[in-house]
Design a protein around this motif. Structure first.
Motif, PDB file in Angstrom:
ATOM      1  N   ALA A 179       0.810  -0.920   0.018  1.00  0.00           N
ATOM      2  CA  ALA A 179      -0.147   0.132   0.004  1.00  0.00           C
ATOM      3  C   ALA A 179       0.975   1.040  -0.040  1.00  0.00           C
ATOM      4  CB  ALA A 179      -0.787  -0.100   1.045  1.00  0.00           C
ATOM      5  N   GLN A 180       0.768   1.982  -1.140  1.00  0.00           N
ATOM      6  CA  GLN A 180       1.534   3.408  -1.185  1.00  0.00           C
ATOM      7  C   GLN A 180       1.077   4.421  -0.612  1.00  0.00           C
ATOM      8  OE1 GLN A 180       2.947   3.769  -5.284  1.00  0.00           O
ATOM      9  NE2 GLN A 180       1.888   1.829  -5.762  1.00  0.00           N
ATOM     10  N   PRO A 181       1.863   5.395   0.067  1.00  0.00           N
ATOM     11  CA  PRO A 181       1.490   6.381   0.687  1.00  0.00           C
ATOM     12  C   PRO A 181       0.698   7.421  -0.306  1.00  0.00           C
ATOM     13  CG  PRO A 181       3.879   6.072   0.839  1.00  0.00           C
ATOM     14  CD  PRO A 181       3.413   5.208   0.080  1.00  0.00           C
ATOM     15  N   SER A 182      -0.431   7.976   0.063  1.00  0.00           N
ATOM     16  CA  SER A 182      -1.260   8.946  -0.487  1.00  0.00           C
ATOM     17  C   SER A 182      -0.769   9.975  -1.299  1.00  0.00           C
ATOM     18  CB  SER A 182      -2.654   9.357   0.388  1.00  0.00           C
ATOM     19  OG  SER A 182      -3.384  10.406  -0.334  1.00  0.00           O
ATOM     20  N   GLU A 183      -0.830   9.969  -2.717  1.00  0.00           N
ATOM     21  CA  GLU A 183      -0.244  11.156  -3.268  1.00  0.00           C
ATOM     22  C   GLU A 183      -1.036  12.553  -3.083  1.00  0.00           C
ATOM     23  OE1 GLU A 183       2.292  12.797  -5.935  1.00  0.00           O
ATOM     24  OE2 GLU A 183       2.649  10.791  -4.750  1.00  0.00           O
ATOM     25  N   ALA A 184      -2.332  12.129  -3.101  1.00  0.00           N
ATOM     26  CA  ALA A 184      -3.263  13.309  -2.704  1.00  0.00           C
ATOM     27  C   ALA A 184      -2.882  13.964  -1.389  1.00  0.00           C
ATOM     28  CB  ALA A 184      -4.768  13.063  -2.661  1.00  0.00           C
ATOM     29  N   LEU A 185      -2.202  13.248  -0.342  1.00  0.00           N
ATOM     30  CA  LEU A 185      -1.889  13.825   0.953  1.00  0.00           C
ATOM     31  C   LEU A 185      -0.572  14.441   0.734  1.00  0.00           C
ATOM     32  CD1 LEU A 185      -3.238  13.626   3.753  1.00  0.00           C
ATOM     33  CD2 LEU A 185      -1.728  11.790   4.419  1.00  0.00           C
ATOM     34  N   LYS A 186       0.164  13.973   0.005  1.00  0.00           N
ATOM     35  CA  LYS A 186       1.544  14.572  -0.474  1.00  0.00           C
ATOM     36  C   LYS A 186       1.519  15.873  -1.118  1.00  0.00           C
ATOM     37  CE  LYS A 186       6.091  15.093  -1.196  1.00  0.00           C
ATOM     38  NZ  LYS A 186       6.012  16.198  -2.096  1.00  0.00           N
ATOM     39  N   ASN A 187       0.524  16.147  -2.034  1.00  0.00           N
ATOM     40  CA  ASN A 187       0.044  17.277  -2.720  1.00  0.00           C
ATOM     41  C   ASN A 187      -0.452  18.066  -1.846  1.00  0.00           C
ATOM     42  OD1 ASN A 187       0.899  16.149  -5.103  1.00  0.00           O
ATOM     43  ND2 ASN A 187      -1.043  15.352  -5.822  1.00  0.00           N
ATOM     44  N   GLN A 188      -1.321  17.828  -0.731  1.00  0.00           N
ATOM     45  CA  GLN A 188      -1.668  18.779   0.014  1.00  0.00           C
ATOM     46  C   GLN A 188      -0.735  19.253   1.054  1.00  0.00           C
ATOM     47  OE1 GLN A 188      -4.959  17.057   2.730  1.00  0.00           O
ATOM     48  NE2 GLN A 188      -4.554  18.529   4.247  1.00  0.00           N
ATOM     49  N   ILE A 189       0.232  18.475   1.429  1.00  0.00           N
ATOM     50  CA  ILE A 189       1.302  18.883   2.173  1.00  0.00           C
ATOM     51  C   ILE A 189       2.279  19.940   1.483  1.00  0.00           C
ATOM     52  CG2 ILE A 189       3.622  18.225   3.278  1.00  0.00           C
ATOM     53  CD1 ILE A 189       2.304  15.711   3.965  1.00  0.00           C
ATOM     54  N   ASP A 190       2.399  19.552   0.163  1.00  0.00           N
ATOM     55  CA  ASP A 190       3.222  20.836  -0.759  1.00  0.00           C
ATOM     56  C   ASP A 190       2.435  21.993  -0.834  1.00  0.00           C
ATOM     57  OD1 ASP A 190       5.114  18.626  -0.933  1.00  0.00           O
ATOM     58  OD2 ASP A 190       4.633  18.167  -2.736  1.00  0.00           O
TER      59      ASP A 190
END
Length: 283
Positions: A200-211
């Motif tokens: 299960a990969q880390p959420s790309e959406a969450l990473k984009n939100q952080i950025d």
């Protein structure tokens, strides 16, 4: 497994100091939140062995891709007291294997890396196969059957190791007849894979939100600094001065609220990254 795409990012909070102020008739300094960032590259691995040129006289035997996969899985079943997992056929890896065989005939080479610099990992990704681990076996020559072809691979330690690697879960195969350096031969390609989707990969959406929220924090910070400079130059106790104080403190409020939420988001993302890394390490 060494854990370094997919590239994945681990955002780590190295220090946290909430902005502190008091809304009165004097400006109070705030402390910027310091969010450190480290970059971890997913440890993709590629396993190959020297291409195997068997030679042999041309014949009229017809070799089938499906039977090579069948023979490969038969060897995995025989490999130990506890048979290895059967490799699942991947259409993406089939396409990569066919492209590799065709390219070797077209450009008259017999190597894992093409003259244009495309290796097994690049090839897999070019066909949409995101992986944790890939391997490639190559063979050239003439054979009496698919069983003989696979046995030739099994007789070579490096190729045997790929066939019996218990981490691989998927396979793609191509077997094509053509002319190589003036001789009529078959070229066989096995592409092995452990897909990225296994863990299960880390959420790309969450990473984009952080950025995005980090950019918003930087914007707030610039505005706060600009108003702070205006306050330093303003006449004390004037109406404009009081308004600047109010504006400043309001921005600090917004900055601190966003920063506290971002800290929580980063913690959630980091937990997902740790889960992914533990999965990959356990494979």
């Amino acid at each position: 497994m060494k854990i370094g795409k997919f590239l994945l990012f681990i955002l780590v909070v190295t220090a946290f100091a909430a902005g502190i102020y008091f809304k009165d008739d004097a400006i109070k300094l705030y402390q910027k939140i310091d969010i450190g960032q480290t970059i971890a590259e997913v440890g993709k691995q590629i396993l190959t062995s020297s291409p195997l040129n068997i030679g042999g006289a041309s014949n009229n035997v017809v070799l089938l891709q499906s039977k090579i996969i069948e023979e490969t899985n038969f060897q995995r079943m025989l490999s130990s007291i506890s048979p290895l997992q059967e490799l699942k056929e991947s259409q993406l890896l089939n396409k990569a294997a066919a492209a590799k065989a065709q390219d070797m005939f077209k450009n008259q080479y017999f190597e894992h890396v093409s003259p244009s610099g495309v290796g097994p990992g690049d090839l897999a990704q070019n066909y949409g196969y995101e992986y944790i681990l890939v391997g490639e076996n190559l063979i050239l020559g003439n054979f009496s059957s698919e069983k003989e072809l696979v046995q030739d691979w099994m007789n070579s330690p490096g190729h045997r190791a790929n066939i019996l690697n218990n981490r691989f879960t998927e396979i793609g195969v191509a077997i094509i007849k053509g002319t190589y350096k003036g001789d009529t031969v078959w070229i066989g390609v096995q592409e092995f894979g452990l897909p990225m989707s296994t863990c299960a990969q880390p959420s790309e959406a969450l990473k984009n939100q952080i950025d995005l929220e980090k950019q918003q924090l930087d914007s707030f910070s610039l505005q706060i600094d600009a108003i702070g400079q205006q306050i330093d130059q303003a006449t004390k106790k004037s109406a404009a001065y009081k308004q600047m104080i109010d504006d400043y403190n309001q921005l600090v409020n917004q900055y601190n609220s966003l920063a506290n939420g971002l800290k929580s988001t980063i913690a959630t993302y980091n937990a997902q990254v740790n889960t992914f890394n533990q999965c990959v390490n356990g494979l």
